[in-house]
Design an enzyme around this catalytic site. Sequence first.
Site, short mmCIF file in Angstrom:
data_model
loop_
_atom_site.label_atom_id
_atom_site.label_comp_id
_atom_site.label_asym_id
_atom_site.label_seq_id
_atom_site.Cartn_x
_atom_site.Cartn_y
_atom_site.Cartn_z
N LYS A 174 -33.50 51.44 -20.87
CA LYS A 174 -34.51 50.41 -21.17
C LYS A 174 -35.39 50.90 -22.31
CE LYS A 174 -38.66 49.29 -20.35
NZ LYS A 174 -38.98 48.56 -21.57
N GLU A 249 -42.18 63.15 -20.06
CA GLU A 249 -42.79 63.62 -21.32
C GLU A 249 -43.88 62.62 -21.65
OE1 GLU A 249 -42.52 66.32 -22.85
OE2 GLU A 249 -40.74 67.12 -21.87
N CYS A 283 -46.43 61.75 -30.37
CA CYS A 283 -46.96 62.49 -29.23
C CYS A 283 -47.51 63.83 -29.69
CB CYS A 283 -45.89 62.69 -28.19
SG CYS A 283 -44.35 63.29 -28.88
N GLU A 384 -56.44 60.52 -25.50
CA GLU A 384 -55.40 60.20 -26.49
C GLU A 384 -55.67 58.82 -27.08
OE1 GLU A 384 -51.30 59.23 -25.28
OE2 GLU A 384 -50.62 60.68 -26.77
#
Length: 499
Positions: A174, A249, A283, A384
């Site tokens: 997906k 992750e 990231c 973040e």
Amino acid sequence: MKTFKNFIAGGWVAPSSGEYFENRNPADTADLIGRFPLSTADDVRRAVASARRGFERWRREPAPARGDVLRRVGDILSRRKDEIADLMTREMGKPLAETRGDVQEGIDTAYYAASEGRRLFGHTVPSELRNKWAMSFRRPIGVCGIITPFNFPLAIPTWKMFPALVCGNACVFKPAEDVPHTGTVFVEVLLEAGLPPEVIQLVHGLGETVGAAIVSHPEVPVISFTGSTETGRVVGEVCGRMHKRLSLEMGGKNAQIVLDDADMDLALEGALWGAFGTTGQRCTATSRLILQKGIHDRFLGALVDRVKGLRLGDGRKEGTDVGPLVSEAAVAKVESYVDIGQREGADLLCGGRRPPGKGLEGGHFFEPTIFARVEPGSRLEQEEIFGPVLSVIRVGSADEAFAVNNDVKYGLSSSLYTRDNTIAFRAMQELDNGITYINAPTIGAEAHLPFGGVKQTGNGHREGGWEVYEFYSETKVGYVDYSGTLQRAQIDNYLGTPD
Ligand code: NAD
């Protein structure tokens, strides 16, 4: 306008809902790429049932033959590199040089995986008993659920699926809602390379429906997820309850440290690339810049000058340095952090807004932004943002810089610029991250080394390199006793010399 399909049970099919979502170019939202399936849990169930059949066949193929399919995937990606880079930039915005790099990462991962098909090492070790053979070897596990983010639309799926496939598993994939086109083309490439159809299933749709249905399906024993720490927590809760094997992750808040003795020009190039490459949506992006006091003012002045010169624009146009953000929601999130930074008393030195005019009104653009005098512990410094916002923190010493680096909940990447080898090696030990770069930016992982982070960035697994093959295979041990007698371990072979 093209309507795209899922790939389930060996064919391209419409979603059972009959509904679709639109995929638009973030540099120009009038440019409609296509309509993609809004799939349901029913579609996922059909995909998993088919993947089970694919697995039964694929797991019996010799691993070198499985690797050979991946070698052909690498060949096709090499041939189609520019075309795939172009469609990737069109759907998620990063400039062509970067999307070409994304495809190249997939090519490198394919060739590594192909060669791993001829290794997949186990161990043979001496038995403690006479005339007995002892060995370990790898077995595939089953159907792997692969859930990926938007920012590396090809590279991240390849990091997960190539090792999963070489190990003999089947995949239900997906892709993120923002990058369904690259996901579709990737599956086309796998099929063109000769992957048996039921070994791969592609189910488009929303994370809350399709992603959640994959994660909670009892016949998907392996989940590999890359995305935000918040979504990873939801995924982890379900996998924990269901005893699934899970690789996470997740987010980052990566810092580049520049000490007084550093090569300033080199560190400046590193900060520019680390903070504003991929519009800060990596990231591993540099979102904090920790400057030692001796060079702080000079470095910051030079950096702001360079950042003001960065050219914002369509990533498919020559000369663009920084593309758009992926969506309106991403722009709104970045704007909210500019407000937070100002309320927290940080100094906004440049950017901080959507660019006025310049023909960029039709896209999700945001000016590269620098905040100075950012306080360690503030929200701007801790959370973040995932956009082109760099927070600058002033420190007195290397040790203070290491402490600031470590005092966040994330732990993906860090970077240190210094000419002092002693400090450089100490930093590699002291910085709490999965990756530390010395005299290089926080971004730039290579496909054949393990990739991942500590603390709330990951859950202990790694992608890439040799370690990921542990995740996608089960270790089995075989003992063969050819002595012809019953030999009782730990009883008949007592090796110690009792006093
Ligand atoms: P996201 O968490 O919003 O989405 C990631 C994927 O999860 C998407 O495919 C989404 O549809 C799916 N999803 C959403 N809700 C779900 C649910 N309830 N169950 C199952 N799946 C669900 O992340 P994003 O915005 O696409 O990507 C940005 C994030 O990814 C950032 O936090 C970034 O740091 C992280 N990221 C991490 C790495 C790494 O290797 N550590 C690499 C790239 C991106």
